[in-house]
Design a protein around this motif. Structure first.
Motif, mmCIF file in Angstrom:
data_model
loop_
_atom_site.group_PDB
_atom_site.id
_atom_site.type_symbol
_atom_site.label_atom_id
_atom_site.label_comp_id
_atom_site.label_asym_id
_atom_site.label_seq_id
_atom_site.Cartn_x
_atom_site.Cartn_y
_atom_site.Cartn_z
ATOM 1 N N VAL A 39 48.594 32.886 31.154
ATOM 2 C CA VAL A 39 48.510 34.081 31.990
ATOM 3 C C VAL A 39 47.037 34.401 32.222
ATOM 4 N N SER A 40 46.609 34.391 33.462
ATOM 5 C CA SER A 40 45.235 34.750 33.781
ATOM 6 C C SER A 40 45.050 36.255 33.644
ATOM 7 N N LEU A 41 43.920 36.648 33.081
ATOM 8 C CA LEU A 41 43.601 38.062 32.893
ATOM 9 C C LEU A 41 42.416 38.471 33.767
ATOM 10 N N ALA A 42 42.096 37.666 34.771
ATOM 11 C CA ALA A 42 40.887 37.862 35.565
ATOM 12 C C ALA A 42 41.188 38.351 36.978
ATOM 13 N N GLN A 43 40.277 39.170 37.493
ATOM 14 C CA GLN A 43 40.306 39.566 38.886
ATOM 15 C C GLN A 43 39.803 38.426 39.770
ATOM 16 N N PRO A 44 40.313 38.278 40.985
ATOM 17 C CA PRO A 44 39.701 37.353 41.935
ATOM 18 C C PRO A 44 38.358 37.915 42.380
ATOM 19 N N LEU A 45 37.406 37.035 42.622
ATOM 20 C CA LEU A 45 36.064 37.442 43.037
ATOM 21 C C LEU A 45 35.832 37.111 44.501
ATOM 22 N N SER A 46 35.263 38.054 45.228
ATOM 23 C CA SER A 46 34.916 37.846 46.626
ATOM 24 C C SER A 46 33.900 38.911 47.011
ATOM 25 N N PRO A 47 33.318 38.816 48.210
ATOM 26 C CA PRO A 47 32.415 39.877 48.656
ATOM 27 C C PRO A 47 33.082 41.249 48.738
ATOM 28 N N ARG A 48 34.414 41.284 48.664
ATOM 29 C CA ARG A 48 35.135 42.556 48.705
ATOM 30 C C ARG A 48 35.412 43.127 47.318
ATOM 31 N N THR A 49 35.024 42.413 46.261
ATOM 32 C CA THR A 49 35.237 42.928 44.909
ATOM 33 C C THR A 49 34.422 44.209 44.725
ATOM 34 N N PRO A 50 35.076 45.308 44.341
ATOM 35 C CA PRO A 50 34.342 46.581 44.223
ATOM 36 C C PRO A 50 33.310 46.544 43.092
ATOM 37 N N VAL A 51 32.181 47.189 43.331
ATOM 38 C CA VAL A 51 31.143 47.384 42.319
ATOM 39 C C VAL A 51 30.630 48.814 42.449
ATOM 40 N N PRO A 52 30.098 49.394 41.382
ATOM 41 C CA PRO A 52 29.507 50.728 41.501
ATOM 42 C C PRO A 52 28.293 50.706 42.430
ATOM 43 N N LYS A 53 27.920 51.865 42.939
ATOM 44 C CA LYS A 53 26.908 51.962 43.984
ATOM 45 C C LYS A 53 25.544 51.434 43.567
ATOM 46 N N HIS A 54 25.221 51.483 42.280
ATOM 47 C CA HIS A 54 23.893 51.037 41.855
ATOM 48 C C HIS A 54 23.802 49.519 41.728
ATOM 49 N N ARG A 55 24.901 48.820 41.933
ATOM 50 C CA ARG A 55 24.958 47.382 41.671
ATOM 51 C C ARG A 55 25.205 46.621 42.961
ATOM 52 N N ALA A 56 24.514 45.503 43.152
ATOM 53 C CA ALA A 56 24.735 44.669 44.333
ATOM 54 C C ALA A 56 26.090 43.990 44.251
ATOM 55 N N GLY A 57 26.711 43.790 45.391
ATOM 56 C CA GLY A 57 27.980 43.077 45.435
ATOM 57 C C GLY A 57 27.777 41.576 45.497
#
Length: 288
Positions: A39-57
């Motif tokens: 069972v994978s416990l990971a989110q998929p990663l893409s340019p649409r993955t949310p990040v907080p405002k202080h962090r680059a996507g």
């Protein structure tokens, strides 16, 4: 200044609570495998993955693709290939915090100086490259199943109740995964709020550390409850990362695992060994 785990594994130790995991813990965890299902416990990663405002996507672009051949690129023997490049923060999606990620009063875990973490060199001490692969018993504490949502601050008594409901005791070397329901509520949201989330408090964190947990993870952004208690700033990060040398595994996906009704399983994860890195994306797996 709290120093609960400083010096426990020697003055030069940079692995912290992961020292609780040894061959005995790996063998015990391997014996939990029954069906062999993963069972994978990971989110998929893409340019649409949310990040907080202080962090680059995340940025993702192709260095060679089908368009190059359509434009006339050579195809020796008919051979074609594609390759791409990703630029991303190390703290994005499902990721683990290195022991250099958070400190207080200029002291990292084990008393190393925070001034040794610089953009020119990375972290000279406790970087993610010092973190070994993690193979151990995973324990799921399902607060959604126990209490429901929405949740607020999760205390020691809540974790005790969740462990009792799961019929499991936290033991040295365990990877304790806490389901709050926060990540599930954010899926598909166009405006993820990182300023308010359920999470454990300092008393709950200390209970896990005292039990010998090797790491704690959750399906939220910061493990701990946000907003913080009055007069504090990331108190759980300070308590676990700096005082106990315990890495935090954030942004887990736990709903599918919870549906299997397995509170114990073989847990496997390995960070990218970025020299001097403060964290790493990773794709943890539960093996049932």
């Amino acid at each position: 200044m709290s120093k609960e785990a400083w010096g426990r594994w020697g003055a030069e130790d940079e692995r912290g609570a992961l020292n609780h995991i040894g061959p005995a813990q790996v063998r015990r965890a391997s014996a939990l495998v029954r069906s062999g299902q993963t069972v994978s416990l990971a989110q998929p990663l893409s340019p649409r993955t949310p990040v907080p405002k202080h962090r680059a996507g995340m940025q993702h672009f192709m260095g060679r693709d089908g368009g190059d051949y359509a434009a006339g690129a050579r195809r020796p023997g008919g051979f074609q290939f594609a390759e791409d490049t990703v630029v991303l923060p190390l703290h994005i999606g499902t990721h683990i915090d290195a022991l250099c990620h958070a400190w207080c009063e200029d002291c990292l875990y084990n008393g190393f100086r925070g001034q040794g973490t610089r953009s020119t060199s990375g972290a000279l001490r406790c970087g993610i490259d010092k973190m070994p692969p993690i193979v151990t018993r995973g324990v799921l504490l399902d607060l959604v199943q126990l209490i429901g949502a929405p949740l607020g601050s999760i205390g020691r008594s809540d974790l005790v109740r969740a462990a009792e409901a799961a019929q499991v005791a936290i033991e040295p070397g365990d990877a304790v995964l806490i389901r709050t329901g926060w990540q599930e509520a954010q899926v598909g949201s166009a405006d993820v709020c990182f300023d308010q989330e359920p999470g454990i408090d300092v008393e709950a964190a200390s209970w896990l550390a005292d039990a010998g947990a090797a790491l704690v993870g959750a399906d939220n952004f910061a493990i701990e409850a946000i907003p913080f208690p009055a007069g504090t700033v990331f108190p759980v990060h300070q308590r676990l990362i700096r005082d106990f040398g315990m890495p935090l595994l954030e942004g887990l996906v736990l709903q599918a695992l919870a549906q299997h009704r397995r509170s114990q399983f073989l847990f496997v994860a390995a960070p990218l060994p970025v020299v001097g890195g403060t964290g790493s994306p990773l794709a943890p797996v539960a093996i049932l």
